[in-house]
Design a protein around this motif. Structure first.
Motif, short mmCIF file in Angstrom:
data_model
loop_
_atom_site.label_atom_id
_atom_site.label_comp_id
_atom_site.label_asym_id
_atom_site.label_seq_id
_atom_site.Cartn_x
_atom_site.Cartn_y
_atom_site.Cartn_z
N ASP A 1 9.28 9.61 -11.56
CA ASP A 1 10.58 10.21 -11.29
C ASP A 1 11.54 9.14 -10.77
N ALA A 2 12.82 9.43 -10.91
CA ALA A 2 13.85 8.43 -10.61
C ALA A 2 13.87 8.06 -9.13
N ARG A 3 13.53 8.99 -8.29
CA ARG A 3 13.55 8.69 -6.85
C ARG A 3 12.44 7.67 -6.52
N THR A 4 11.28 7.88 -7.08
CA THR A 4 10.18 6.93 -6.88
C THR A 4 10.56 5.54 -7.40
N ALA A 5 11.15 5.51 -8.59
CA ALA A 5 11.52 4.22 -9.18
C ALA A 5 12.58 3.50 -8.35
N THR A 6 13.61 4.24 -7.91
CA THR A 6 14.66 3.56 -7.14
C THR A 6 14.14 3.11 -5.78
N GLU A 7 13.26 3.89 -5.17
CA GLU A 7 12.71 3.46 -3.87
C GLU A 7 11.82 2.22 -4.02
N ALA A 8 11.04 2.18 -5.10
CA ALA A 8 10.18 1.01 -5.35
C ALA A 8 11.03 -0.24 -5.58
N VAL A 9 12.11 -0.06 -6.33
CA VAL A 9 12.99 -1.20 -6.62
C VAL A 9 13.73 -1.64 -5.36
N ARG A 10 14.21 -0.69 -4.58
CA ARG A 10 14.91 -1.03 -3.33
C ARG A 10 13.99 -1.85 -2.41
N ARG A 11 12.76 -1.41 -2.31
CA ARG A 11 11.80 -2.11 -1.46
C ARG A 11 11.53 -3.53 -2.00
N ALA A 12 11.44 -3.64 -3.31
CA ALA A 12 11.19 -4.96 -3.92
C ALA A 12 12.38 -5.89 -3.72
N LEU A 13 13.60 -5.35 -3.84
CA LEU A 13 14.80 -6.17 -3.63
C LEU A 13 14.87 -6.67 -2.19
N LEU A 14 14.52 -5.81 -1.25
CA LEU A 14 14.49 -6.21 0.16
C LEU A 14 13.38 -7.24 0.40
N ALA A 15 12.25 -7.03 -0.23
CA ALA A 15 11.15 -7.99 -0.09
C ALA A 15 11.53 -9.35 -0.66
N HIS A 16 12.25 -9.33 -1.78
CA HIS A 16 12.71 -10.59 -2.37
C HIS A 16 13.63 -11.32 -1.39
N HIS A 17 14.53 -10.55 -0.76
CA HIS A 17 15.42 -11.16 0.23
C HIS A 17 14.63 -11.70 1.42
N ALA A 18 13.61 -10.96 1.83
CA ALA A 18 12.80 -11.36 3.00
C ALA A 18 11.81 -12.48 2.66
N GLY A 19 11.67 -12.79 1.39
CA GLY A 19 10.75 -13.86 0.99
C GLY A 19 9.33 -13.41 0.78
N THR A 20 9.10 -12.10 0.74
CA THR A 20 7.73 -11.61 0.55
C THR A 20 7.47 -11.14 -0.88
N LEU A 21 8.47 -11.27 -1.74
CA LEU A 21 8.25 -11.05 -3.18
C LEU A 21 8.40 -12.38 -3.88
N ALA A 22 7.32 -12.88 -4.42
CA ALA A 22 7.41 -14.09 -5.24
C ALA A 22 7.80 -13.67 -6.65
N ALA A 23 8.89 -14.20 -7.14
CA ALA A 23 9.40 -13.81 -8.46
C ALA A 23 9.83 -15.07 -9.21
N PRO A 24 8.85 -15.85 -9.71
CA PRO A 24 9.19 -17.10 -10.37
C PRO A 24 9.94 -16.86 -11.68
N ALA A 25 10.57 -17.92 -12.18
CA ALA A 25 11.29 -17.82 -13.45
C ALA A 25 10.33 -17.39 -14.55
N ARG A 26 10.83 -16.68 -15.54
CA ARG A 26 9.96 -16.24 -16.64
C ARG A 26 9.40 -17.45 -17.36
N VAL A 27 8.20 -17.29 -17.88
CA VAL A 27 7.57 -18.37 -18.65
C VAL A 27 7.39 -17.89 -20.10
N ARG A 28 7.41 -18.84 -21.00
CA ARG A 28 7.36 -18.54 -22.43
C ARG A 28 6.31 -19.37 -23.10
N ALA A 29 5.54 -18.75 -23.98
CA ALA A 29 4.58 -19.47 -24.82
C ALA A 29 5.03 -19.29 -26.28
N PRO A 30 5.40 -20.37 -26.95
CA PRO A 30 5.89 -20.25 -28.32
C PRO A 30 4.74 -19.93 -29.28
#
Lengths: 292, 292
Positions: free
Chosen positions: A16-45
């Protein structure tokens, strides 16, 4: 606990949309706090296309994983989530999770950046990305007077019908993109257009606009003039927004706005623009939220 | 067809060594023919470790996919295979597939490089990698007088017992590594040692040796003298062997040997060495063979 495998049918039924938005909000805050590692995307040709992997690690939740997709045949996406004991906990495959994640990011941004209160909403584009934006927005804000425009009117009509049926939201189909933009509190532009589909002067002072589609310096669905006019420019990932139409020096990260560490909108008459790039790791966060 | 998900129990039950070696042989030939795309592994740093992805595309079979593993917590591996319509066909997770794939590569190399006929085999190391080498070799060649040595004798004893029970192969435990190397037709070195565990002078003329463990310029389980002494040096991937102990100018690719495009052993008295690096894409090939 063993491995859970979820397909599109299960994502539609369970997320449901509430679950999704809450999960994303938490992840965005974690990214700001430095507890979400989100490296640049990698590609294999792989010849004729690439396998693309966006990985993320949610330290607070003790989870890591990735989303994989390809540019060869536009195949089913795969999201895999491990816990920190090393057990593979969850595989989600199909087309549903990705756009819903993007919709949830857009909704969190809109909720933080648009003026308070019920929204007169405009949608430019009536595809899956426009749909998941409305799906998520309607979970965080009351929406009124929703207008949708599509280059193909029958798509807009289908979108409006589905919104009534599935979200209980009344959506009006308009003839010109301009009618979905003028006199709105918030506008979502979600097209595949590589040339601007809206004009800066259509936006009333105080409007919030989100651009989900192309945003490169050469190919973009919103005009440069709008970026220049806007007083508040926010993105979900500064790193991923690098090299876009948006000047790095003016962009603020959404996680910082949510944390109160950076200003978002400070005045009711400001134009605010959200540059949606899909912070890596948020797919893992939404997938993890599916299984609690 | 929907998605198949296989775990270690199912891999153990379903994957026989003949299937694995044939899948690997075909992939090695495809790599030589240019129909297996096997790009360099890609890494996404997650803080304290990386997510590592080795991708491959088997054009003949119309399949692509990858293996993902991590260096954070030594988590379960994941192999995912899509067909070229974009449908995700198969997910294999756990610990079994990777070493069996490596064993199959070693067996195909040994079969192509060792002298013809039944083999007196020596195993240095008695871990999972040594096990899957014997598992695969015993499917392509008759083996006689198998000797195993391990730094921990109880591991070698367990290995010998399991070989009798599961492969019907009699394995003798020896006291010193040297005893597993002298007077052998083929020697498999599969340890985690970063210093040489065998000496070049132990090898009789005509011996084939495979090194599965560390092979970096600083950390290696076989001595530089052996590489210098050997007349035939083969690897499953020149690209992946770059920067190893093995001089690039002397290495030949196994696919070329299998295709008859490069010489392997040309004389019964030559020492041959196989530098096993795990050609990317072979996991996808073995996984695909599991579901036919």
């Amino acid at each position: 606990m063993g491995l859970r495998v979820l397909d599109d049918t299960e994502v539609r039924a369970r997320l449901d949309a509430r679950t999704a938005t809450e999960a994303v909000r938490r992840a965005l805050l974690a990214h700001h706090a430095g507890t979400l590692a989100a490296p640049a995307r990698v590609r294999a040709p792989l010849g004729g296309g690439d396998l693309v992997v966006t990985a993320g690690r949610l330290r607070e939740q003790g989870l890591f994983g990735f989303r994989a997709y390809d540019t060869l045949v536009d195949a089913e996406q795969l999201v895999a989530v491990w816990d920190e004991t090393g057990q593979l906990r969850l595989v989600v495959h199909g087309e549903e999770l990705g756009p819903r994640r993007t919709g949830a990011i857009g909704a969190v941004a809109l909720d933080a950046m648009a003026r308070p209160g019920a929204l007169r909403l405009g949608l430019v584009g009536a595809g899956v990305q426009a749909w998941t934006q409305l799906w998520a927005v309607s979970a965080v804000r009351a929406v009124t007077e929703v207008a949708v425009w599509s280059r193909r009117r029958e798509r807009a009509e289908g979108f409006a019908r589905r919104a009534g049926e599935q979200l209980g939201v009344t959506v009006r189909v308009v003839e010109r993109a301009e009618q979905a933009v003028r006199e709105r509190d918030a506008v979502i532009v979600a097209t595949k257009s590589t040339t601007p589909v809206v004009a800066s002067e259509w936006l009333a002072p105080g409007t919030h606009l989100s651009t989900v589609g192309p945003k490169g310096p050469e190919a973009h669905e919103v005009p440069v003039e709008l970026v220049e006019r806007a007083e508040v420019l926010v993105t979900d990932s500064l790193a991923q927004a690098a090299g876009s139409l948006f000047p790095a020096g003016r962009l603020v990260e959404l996680g910082a706005v949510l944390a109160g560490a950076a200003p978002g909108r400070t005045h009711a008459d400001q134009i605010s623009v959200f540059c949606s790039v899909g912070l890596a790791g948020t797919e893992v966060a939404v997938a993890a939220a599916l299984v609690g």
